[in-house]
Design an enzyme around this catalytic site. Structure first.
Site, mmCIF file in Angstrom:
data_model
loop_
_atom_site.group_PDB
_atom_site.id
_atom_site.type_symbol
_atom_site.label_atom_id
_atom_site.label_comp_id
_atom_site.label_asym_id
_atom_site.label_seq_id
_atom_site.Cartn_x
_atom_site.Cartn_y
_atom_site.Cartn_z
ATOM 1 N N SER A 52 62.611 -87.389 71.957
ATOM 2 C CA SER A 52 62.241 -88.050 73.209
ATOM 3 C C SER A 52 61.160 -87.249 73.914
ATOM 4 C CB SER A 52 63.461 -88.164 74.125
ATOM 5 O OG SER A 52 63.093 -88.566 75.424
ATOM 6 N N TYR A 112 70.411 -83.901 78.416
ATOM 7 C CA TYR A 112 69.755 -84.791 77.465
ATOM 8 C C TYR A 112 68.441 -84.194 76.982
ATOM 9 C CZ TYR A 112 67.339 -88.861 75.591
ATOM 10 O OH TYR A 112 66.643 -89.708 74.773
#
Length: 274
Positions: free
Chosen positions: A139, A165
């Site tokens: 990501s 995350y």
């Protein structure tokens, strides 16, 4: 295109499901993975009807539980005589801190450790299937991490959902780079990618349900490109973002960070050595 056998983790929803759909329509043998058997069977039937493929299989495992990750690898090995591509796509975003078995924070357990362990367990099959590929879905969030409080890992007792995350995605890319070095000359390649800001359950958990992000199919196209395109097969240790190969953050490029995630993965999974 020559049929390939491709395992896509987290393929009962979002980018993973869209990836499985595209690959099935291309004529590949696609191994679906999900955590919920009822949902998985529904997706399997849906994709069979949509693509006309009879080359779809379903595997069930909770990737937060390391024994189930090992069972998944064993079941794939028993069902398939080859594995051309492993796509480590499964991921979570946890608004509140949850703990997986072993005291490992859930985001870290699923997003980083599960892919680390599954790759290790399937590496023998991948090597017997060369040329083969490992594709790790990361990501752009990794770029937000300037430094890592190693003492807070893997339990994240000091918890921020986005930081957890983002750090897990730093781990994905750092692991990929370190793995690629270990794979040189084996016929197996490892690359990572940012699929873009995509409208998935994960994104909606972060933005509290607002309808934002591009369609899952757009992110899946990036994954499919790294999984089966001839050009991507020539790259090892690369990071793909915004339709091109590029450099990840300077933190991820630091060999000491790559080695630290590698050693942490070995320790927390009990592999010991690779």
């Amino acid at each position: 295109m020559t049929e390939q056998t491709i395992l896509v983790t987290g393929s009962t929803d979002g980018i993973g499901k869209a990836t499985a759909h595209i690959l099935s329509r291309q004529g590949h043998r696609v191994l679906l993975h999900g955590r919920d058997r009822k949902k998985g069977r529904g997706v399997l039937a849906e994709l069979e009807a949509a693509t006309g493929s009879d080359r779809l299989s379903l595997f069930i495992a909770d990737l937060s539980v390391q024994e189930q990750v090992r069972d998944l690898a064993r079941e794939v090995g028993e069902a398939c005589d080859r594995l051309d591509v492993l796509v480590n796509n499964a991921g979570v975003f946890m608004p509140e801190r949850e703990v997986a078995p072993g005291g490992i924070e859930m985001t870290f357990a699923v997003n980083f450790l599960a892919g680390f362990l599954l790759t290790h367990e399937l590496l023998g099959l991948l090597k017997r299937s060369t040329p083969s590929r490992i594709v790790n879905v990361a990501s752009i969030a990794h770029r937000s991490v300037g430094s890592i409080d190693w003492g807070n890992l893997p339990g994240f007792s000091s918890y921020d959902a986005y930081d957890a995350y983002a750090i897990s995605k730093v781990g994905n890319i750092a692991f990929t780079a370190r793995l690629a070095r270990a794979l040189e000359g084996t016929g197996v390649t490892a690359n990572s990618l940012n699929p873009g800001v995509i409208d998935t359950k994960l994104l909606r958990a972060y933005i509290h349900g607002r309808d934002e992000g591009a369609p899952s199919e757009q992110g899946a196209e990036v994954v499919v490109h790294l999984a089966v395109s001839p050009d991507a097969g020539k790259v090892n240790g690369g990071y793909f973002e915004e339709t091109r190969w590029t450099q990840p953050s300077s933190l991820v490029l630091n060999p000491k960070v790559q080695d630290r995630f590698w050693e942490m993965g070995l320790d927390l999974t009990g592999i010991g050595q690779w």
